[in-house]
Design a protein around this motif. Structure first.
Motif, PDB file in Angstrom:
ATOM      1  N   UNK A 108      21.742 -28.669  49.865  1.00  0.00           N
ATOM      2  CA  UNK A 108      20.525 -28.962  50.619  1.00  0.00           C
ATOM      3  C   UNK A 108      19.999 -27.757  51.386  1.00  0.00           C
ATOM      4  N   UNK A 109      20.676 -26.626  51.266  1.00  0.00           N
ATOM      5  CA  UNK A 109      20.228 -25.427  51.958  1.00  0.00           C
ATOM      6  C   UNK A 109      20.571 -25.381  53.421  1.00  0.00           C
ATOM      7  N   UNK A 110      21.487 -26.248  53.862  1.00  0.00           N
ATOM      8  CA  UNK A 110      21.865 -26.295  55.271  1.00  0.00           C
ATOM      9  C   UNK A 110      23.011 -25.346  55.593  1.00  0.00           C
ATOM     10  N   UNK A 111      23.625 -24.796  54.547  1.00  0.00           N
ATOM     11  CA  UNK A 111      24.722 -23.847  54.716  1.00  0.00           C
ATOM     12  C   UNK A 111      24.677 -22.881  53.545  1.00  0.00           C
ATOM     13  N   UNK A 112      25.022 -21.626  53.794  1.00  0.00           N
ATOM     14  CA  UNK A 112      24.925 -20.607  52.754  1.00  0.00           C
ATOM     15  C   UNK A 112      26.083 -20.715  51.767  1.00  0.00           C
ATOM     16  N   UNK A 113      25.795 -20.386  50.516  1.00  0.00           N
ATOM     17  CA  UNK A 113      26.855 -20.274  49.514  1.00  0.00           C
ATOM     18  C   UNK A 113      27.719 -19.080  49.901  1.00  0.00           C
ATOM     19  N   UNK A 114      29.042 -19.237  49.961  1.00  0.00           N
ATOM     20  CA  UNK A 114      29.884 -18.214  50.578  1.00  0.00           C
ATOM     21  C   UNK A 114      30.175 -16.984  49.725  1.00  0.00           C
ATOM     22  N   UNK A 115      29.931 -17.041  48.422  1.00  0.00           N
ATOM     23  CA  UNK A 115      30.259 -15.926  47.550  1.00  0.00           C
ATOM     24  C   UNK A 115      29.132 -14.900  47.515  1.00  0.00           C
ATOM     25  N   UNK A 116      29.484 -13.664  47.218  1.00  0.00           N
ATOM     26  CA  UNK A 116      28.488 -12.613  47.085  1.00  0.00           C
ATOM     27  C   UNK A 116      27.647 -12.873  45.833  1.00  0.00           C
ATOM     28  N   UNK A 119      23.128  -9.769  41.210  1.00  0.00           N
ATOM     29  CA  UNK A 119      21.705  -9.364  41.218  1.00  0.00           C
ATOM     30  C   UNK A 119      21.012  -9.667  39.887  1.00  0.00           C
ATOM     31  N   UNK A 120      20.929 -10.939  39.535  1.00  0.00           N
ATOM     32  CA  UNK A 120      20.263 -11.331  38.296  1.00  0.00           C
ATOM     33  C   UNK A 120      19.746 -12.759  38.453  1.00  0.00           C
ATOM     34  N   UNK A 121      18.932 -13.200  37.494  1.00  0.00           N
ATOM     35  CA  UNK A 121      18.352 -14.541  37.611  1.00  0.00           C
ATOM     36  C   UNK A 121      19.265 -15.634  37.062  1.00  0.00           C
ATOM     37  N   UNK A 122      20.472 -15.253  36.634  1.00  0.00           N
ATOM     38  CA  UNK A 122      21.471 -16.268  36.247  1.00  0.00           C
ATOM     39  C   UNK A 122      22.133 -16.890  37.471  1.00  0.00           C
ATOM     40  N   UNK A 123      22.295 -16.077  38.504  1.00  0.00           N
ATOM     41  CA  UNK A 123      23.152 -16.491  39.615  1.00  0.00           C
ATOM     42  C   UNK A 123      22.701 -17.787  40.299  1.00  0.00           C
ATOM     43  N   UNK A 124      21.424 -17.962  40.641  1.00  0.00           N
ATOM     44  CA  UNK A 124      21.031 -19.227  41.280  1.00  0.00           C
ATOM     45  C   UNK A 124      21.324 -20.449  40.404  1.00  0.00           C
ATOM     46  N   UNK A 125      21.194 -20.293  39.087  1.00  0.00           N
ATOM     47  CA  UNK A 125      21.478 -21.393  38.154  1.00  0.00           C
ATOM     48  C   UNK A 125      22.968 -21.679  38.136  1.00  0.00           C
ATOM     49  N   UNK A 126      23.761 -20.603  38.047  1.00  0.00           N
ATOM     50  CA  UNK A 126      25.212 -20.768  38.058  1.00  0.00           C
ATOM     51  C   UNK A 126      25.713 -21.354  39.361  1.00  0.00           C
ATOM     52  N   UNK A 127      25.166 -20.883  40.465  1.00  0.00           N
ATOM     53  CA  UNK A 127      25.560 -21.386  41.778  1.00  0.00           C
ATOM     54  C   UNK A 127      25.351 -22.901  41.869  1.00  0.00           C
TER      55      UNK A 127
END
Length: 324
Positions: A108-116, A119-127
């Motif tokens: 819900x965006x109330x807390x940050x994803x803890x991993x670094x 720098x690519x457009x795959x990461x948000x999908x994978x997260x």
């Protein structure tokens, strides 16, 4: 062989195994859950360790990528959730409830994803996939899980649109549906563990024929399931612990699909052929990381390793019998 499965479970229970083995055999094999067995879980060394290493926010530190500076046995939050399930904890247990709350806050965006981030457009999908797949293990009908599952079902449909795996169609599906433009050959391919967990968590949401096509491809794919290990699923494993664990984990994930039994018979037959002289199973030392095993507090005690392996086998065999 349902009566044989029950008989073996009762044989183990008669020898007073640890709390986790007792609970899982009663609840998941014999279908005779007891409040006493469930309550005893919290006295288990393995459950206590899981609780002690859980952070106040419900996580176990990093979510997906390990932090090697943290000297703990549970390396990531996703590993913590899977470990909780292996130990027989349900979604209402405080450990799981706290983990669920944590996952939802991130989604819900109330807390940050803890991993670094990468720098690519795959990461948000994978997260999002890592988060919703992990949440689906505890809350498969959560609205956030349902929404992302619908996206991946559409990706699956387009990838196998003509009855065969089509990598170009998979790439195009991601470009249009998720925004990932550089996923070819990377972790978002449809044979990754998280996609399987998410897709199998729904109730008959994947069309039956599509599911069969998908399972046929997965069980014969030489590289196996990404994030589990290189393992041809429809062949017996080697005697090496990593091969055995990869094979078991693969079938444990696939067993959540309704039609998995149509592809599992040879593997189930092989499992039955591996019984020892006492009718139990022992596949040797456990994998390096804490996952499905161990269940018992210690393998130094006589028979605990055999009880743990036998419980893992019986869980798979009993699931096969129920779904056949």
């Amino acid at each position: 062989m349902p009566e044989s499965i029950k008989s073996i479970a009762k044989t183990i229970l008669a020898q007073e195994p640890c709390a986790v083995v007792r609970h899982r055999l009663l609840r998941d094999v014999l279908k005779r859950p007891t409040d006493e067995a469930k309550a005893a879980l919290d006295r288990s060394t393995m459950v206590q360790m899981l609780a002690e290493e859980q952070c106040e926010d419900g996580s176990w530190g990093r979510f997906h990528s390990m932090d090697t500076t943290r000297k703990q046995k549970i390396k990531t939050t996703e590993a913590g959730v899977r470990r909780a399930i292996a130990l027989g904890l349900d979604k209402d247990h405080p450990i799981c409830a706290n983990a669920c709350d944590y996952l939802v806050r991130i989604l819900k965006g109330q807390q940050a994803f803890p991993d670094r981030p990468e720098p690519n457009d795959r990461w948000p999908v994978g997260e999002r996939l890592f988060l919703t797949a992990t949440l689906s293990l505890l809350e498969p009908e959560h609205p956030l899980v349902q929404a992302n599952r619908a996206v991946w079902i559409e990706i699956l449909k387009r990838t196998f649109h003509d009855g065969c795996y089509d990598q170009d169609a998979e790439v195009e599906a991601h470009c249009e549906l998720t925004g990932a433009t550089t996923m070819r050959g990377f972790y978002l391919t449809i044979n990754n563990r998280y996609a399987l967990e998410l897709l199998s968590s729904g109730t008959n949401e994947v069309p039956a024929e599509l599911e069969r096509t998908y399972l046929n491809w997965l069980t014969t794919y030489p590289d196996g399931i990404n994030y589990i290990g290189r393992c041809r699923i429809n062949q017996p494993p080697t005697e090496h612990p990593s091969s055995i664990n990869c094979w078991f984990q693969s079938w444990e994930v696939l067993s959540h699909f309704p039609h998995w039994v149509e592809f599992a018979q040879p593997s189930i037959d092989w499992l039955w052929s591996q019984q020892n002289d006492n009718g139990l199973w022992d596949f040797g030392s456990r994998p390096a990381r804490y996952g499905s095993l161990p269940l018992s507090d210690s393998w130094r005690k006589k028979n605990n390793r055999i009880f743990d392996w036998s419980t893992r086998v019986l869980l798979l065999l009993s699931q096969y019998e129920r779904d056949s």
